[in-house]
Design a protein around this motif. Structure first.
Motif, PDB file in Angstrom:
ATOM      1  N   HIS A 299     -18.157 -30.819  40.089  1.00  0.00           N
ATOM      2  CA  HIS A 299     -18.642 -29.492  40.466  1.00  0.00           C
ATOM      3  C   HIS A 299     -18.019 -28.411  39.575  1.00  0.00           C
ATOM      4  CE1 HIS A 299     -20.275 -26.311  42.886  1.00  0.00           C
ATOM      5  NE2 HIS A 299     -19.067 -25.837  43.147  1.00  0.00           N
TER       6      HIS A 299
ATOM      7  N   ARG B 203     -19.708 -28.439  36.222  1.00  0.00           N
ATOM      8  CA  ARG B 203     -21.031 -27.801  36.272  1.00  0.00           C
ATOM      9  C   ARG B 203     -20.920 -26.284  36.389  1.00  0.00           C
ATOM     10  NH1 ARG B 203     -24.043 -32.295  40.074  1.00  0.00           N
ATOM     11  NH2 ARG B 203     -24.499 -33.725  38.362  1.00  0.00           N
ATOM     12  N   ARG B 204     -19.895 -25.794  37.086  1.00  0.00           N
ATOM     13  CA  ARG B 204     -19.684 -24.345  37.172  1.00  0.00           C
ATOM     14  C   ARG B 204     -19.351 -23.763  35.803  1.00  0.00           C
ATOM     15  NH1 ARG B 204     -17.634 -22.065  42.184  1.00  0.00           N
ATOM     16  NH2 ARG B 204     -17.519 -20.173  40.933  1.00  0.00           N
TER      17      ARG B 204
END
Length: 175
Positions: free
Chosen positions: A61, A64-65
């Motif tokens: 995550h 992806r950020r």
């Protein structure tokens, strides 16, 4: 609705500013050091610090950020695999801004912005309490022991007058 940043935009609207800061961050992570104006560096610092925080987390995550801001996969890969392990012990302050002077053409304040990749040296913490060894009232020397963070006892001999020795003996008796 997101709150807009205060102050003038850097060279246009919000979309242009977002893209420019993303490109500056990519250049910073690629080259480890960039030369830019002071205003741009001050606006880039929170973004770069947040990207390094995501890289330290290291999960999917977080990757992806970061990819949502910096679209170059090679830069993101380098941030997660090279830079993040080097700053893993650091709690913050991943960037350093050093003033260079003024640009010749328009007199803009120029700075060198770089990543702080040096290993962190922990500070030695000293305890605030010092124990005083009880000595006879007539002597001139008082032995003071300090306990340092690594359980090392440091002894110092201090020449004191009789009143200070009396006070030290009273303090030692209280404890």
């Amino acid at each position: 609705m997101p709150k807009p940043t205060k102050g003038p935009r850097l060279g246009g609207g919000p979309a242009h500013e977002r893209l420019m800061l993303a490109n500056l961050a990519a250049a910073l992570f690629t080259h480890k050091s960039i030369k830019t104006t002071e205003t741009r560096a001050k606006r880039l610092r929170p973004l770069a610090e947040r990207m390094v925080q995501f890289a330290k987390r290291g999960d999917l995550h977080a990757r992806r950020r970061v990819l949502a801001t910096i679209t170059d996969k090679t830069v993101v890969h380098e941030l997660f695999t090279v830079i993040a392990p080097q700053v893993n012990e650091r709690q913050g302050g991943y960037t350093r801004i050093t003033k260079l002077g003024f640009r010749k053409g328009d007199n803009a304040s120029m700075v060198q912005m770089e990543l702080v990749l040096e290993p962190l040296t922990p500070k030695v913490k000293r305890s605030k309490t010092a124990t005083v060894a009880a000595t006879p009232v007539g002597s001139e020397n008082v032995v003071v022991e300090d306990v340092v963070a690594d359980d090392v006892v440091v002894e110092e001999t201090v020449v004191a007058d009789d009143a200070a020795v009396d006070d030290a003996a009273v303090e030692a008796d209280k404890k």
